[in-house]
Scaffold this motif. Structure first.
Motif, PDB file in Angstrom:
ATOM      1  N   LYS A   1      -1.091  16.842  -2.837  1.00  0.00           N
ATOM      2  CA  LYS A   1      -2.365  16.903  -2.071  1.00  0.00           C
ATOM      3  C   LYS A   1      -3.662  16.383  -1.517  1.00  0.00           C
TER       4      LYS A   1
ATOM      5  N   VAL B   1       0.616  -0.834   0.073  1.00  0.00           N
ATOM      6  CA  VAL B   1       0.191  -0.135   0.314  1.00  0.00           C
ATOM      7  C   VAL B   1       1.164   1.461   0.575  1.00  0.00           C
ATOM      8  N   THR B   2       0.483   2.296  -0.906  1.00  0.00           N
ATOM      9  CA  THR B   2       1.393   3.542  -0.335  1.00  0.00           C
ATOM     10  C   THR B   2       0.530   4.687  -0.679  1.00  0.00           C
ATOM     11  N   ASP B   3       0.624   5.432  -0.985  1.00  0.00           N
ATOM     12  CA  ASP B   3       0.123   7.225  -0.542  1.00  0.00           C
ATOM     13  C   ASP B   3      -0.214   7.815  -2.339  1.00  0.00           C
ATOM     14  N   ILE B   4       0.567   7.359  -3.132  1.00  0.00           N
ATOM     15  CA  ILE B   4       1.013   8.145  -4.461  1.00  0.00           C
ATOM     16  C   ILE B   4       0.565   6.659  -5.681  1.00  0.00           C
TER      17      ILE B   4
ATOM     18  N   ARG C   1      -2.726  12.579  -2.219  1.00  0.00           N
ATOM     19  CA  ARG C   1      -1.907  10.989  -1.314  1.00  0.00           C
ATOM     20  C   ARG C   1      -3.899  11.187  -0.551  1.00  0.00           C
ATOM     21  N   THR C   2      -4.597  11.847  -0.522  1.00  0.00           N
ATOM     22  CA  THR C   2      -5.650  11.603   0.039  1.00  0.00           C
ATOM     23  C   THR C   2      -6.182   9.995   0.123  1.00  0.00           C
ATOM     24  N   GLU C   3      -5.303   9.594  -0.516  1.00  0.00           N
ATOM     25  CA  GLU C   3      -6.193   8.080  -0.969  1.00  0.00           C
ATOM     26  C   GLU C   3      -5.186   6.700  -0.903  1.00  0.00           C
ATOM     27  N   ARG C   4      -5.665   5.912  -1.321  1.00  0.00           N
ATOM     28  CA  ARG C   4      -4.249   4.672  -1.316  1.00  0.00           C
ATOM     29  C   ARG C   4      -4.461   3.542  -2.191  1.00  0.00           C
ATOM     30  N   TYR C   5      -3.241   3.521  -3.002  1.00  0.00           N
ATOM     31  CA  TYR C   5      -3.065   2.704  -3.799  1.00  0.00           C
ATOM     32  C   TYR C   5      -1.738   1.532  -3.610  1.00  0.00           C
TER      33      TYR C   5
ATOM     34  N   TYR D   1       6.480  11.091  -8.195  1.00  0.00           N
ATOM     35  CA  TYR D   1       6.420  10.302  -7.925  1.00  0.00           C
ATOM     36  C   TYR D   1       7.275   8.585  -8.576  1.00  0.00           C
TER      37      TYR D   1
END
Length: 327
Positions: A271, A32-35, A274-278, A73
């Motif tokens: 910004k 899991v990452t934020d980008i 980065r509120t989601e997860r990838y 990224y």
């Protein structure tokens, strides 16, 4: 003997069904990452980087916010997974034209591979109509625009009906754009709001008129984000508010963001993203830093094989005893 052979084959098949899925993916995992590893940009000339240094050599040559985010990224995920960026934005594209391309399947492959889809659209539905009217239809010399503004106040407000029709069309197109993208991509959808390059006009009537219409367009974007075709909003409007002269090329009679504007949009979109997860598929074997973990996984696999062998021997004995009993 035939019965024993059948029992033996049954035992092997049972063992295979147990061991096969457990021995796969010993050296890989989902992380899991934020980008987003793979990002797609769609929309208009705001996203292409029109007017920036290097743009004339190709949109990949300038420091647009799309290129900035791709570089950022790629650096953050270096050595962890492959990354990609596709910028399919088109100068002058309206919401209707973007929808048409989505319906035709133009971006299907890019959409399938995207972890995030970022859309800048609406400027050509609204801003360019107003700007072209001022510069061309009224025959006003752009160099003396402010001096002649009193002559066009009545005419510009008469645009209200036409612009309201365009806003209504944009709203309908926007919802269908979101539907099409979400139907063709599992990625996070990000829609940008539209900034106001005209906020420093001296004539209050014109300034308020333009602001009202831009806010109406942005209100449409905000109001549909929780519809069935969900998306999140990057509030570019708020990010650039109060800085139109610093962050756009309006002094050069160009409504596009300058380099400072693209830097600000990059921060805003980043910004929001980065509120989601990838997720990405991580190959542990390809990363020397994870060698201890690999050795641990190897030991686990060897232990599993050992116990599988013991289980196989046990099942063969059971099959043999069962054969003796049947006999």
């Amino acid at each position: 003997m035939k019965r024993f052979f059948l029992c033996f084959i049954s035992t092997l098949l049972t063992l295979g069904s147990i061991s096969t899925p457990l021995s796969v993916s010993a050296h890989t995992e989902d992380v899991v990452t934020d980008i987003p590893p793979n990002i797609l940009f769609l929309g208009d000339s705001i996203a292409t980087g029109f007017g920036l240094d290097g743009y004339s050599d190709g949109k990949e040559k300038c420091r647009s916010y799309a290129n900035q985010l791709a570089e950022k990224y790629s650096f953050e995920l270096d050595g962890k997974c492959k990354t990609s960026m596709h910028n399919e934005a088109i100068d002058g594209q309206t919401s209707g034209e973007l929808l048409e391309k989505l319906l035709s399947g133009t971006f299907d492959q890019q959409l399938r591979n995207a972890d995030a889809v970022v859309v800048s659209i609406g400027g050509n539905d609204l801003l360019t109509v107003l700007w072209d009217f001022i510069k061309n239809d009224l025959k006003i010399d752009s160099k003396n625009l402010k001096n002649n503004m009193s002559e066009i106040i009545d005419s510009i407000t008469s645009l209200g009906t036409e612009i309201d029709e365009r806003l209504s069309t944009f709203e309908a197109n926007l919802t269908q754009i979101a539907v099409q993208i979400n139907a063709k991509s599992d990625g996070v959808l990000v829609i940008q709001t539209l900034y106001n390059p005209f906020e420093d006009f001296e004539q209050a009537q014109v300034k308020n008129f333009v602001r009202e219409k831009i806010l109406a367009l942005n209100s449409s974007i905000e109001s549909h984000k929780n519809d069935d075709a969900k998306y999140i909003v990057a509030d570019v409007y708020s990010k650039l508010t109060g800085s139109a002269e610093k962050m756009t090329r309006i002094k050069q009679m160009d409504i596009h963001p300058n380099q400072a504007g693209h830097d600000a949009i990059s921060e805003c979109v980043d910004k929001t993203i980065r509120t989601e997860r990838y997720y990405y598929h991580y190959d542990v074997m390809a990363n020397p830093a994870q060698s201890n973990r690999v050795q641990k996984d190897d030991r686990n696999e060897y232990i599993f094989i050992l116990f599988s062998g013991i289980a196989a021997a046990f099942l063969i004995v059971v099959a043999f005893l069962r054969f003796r009993t049947l006999k």
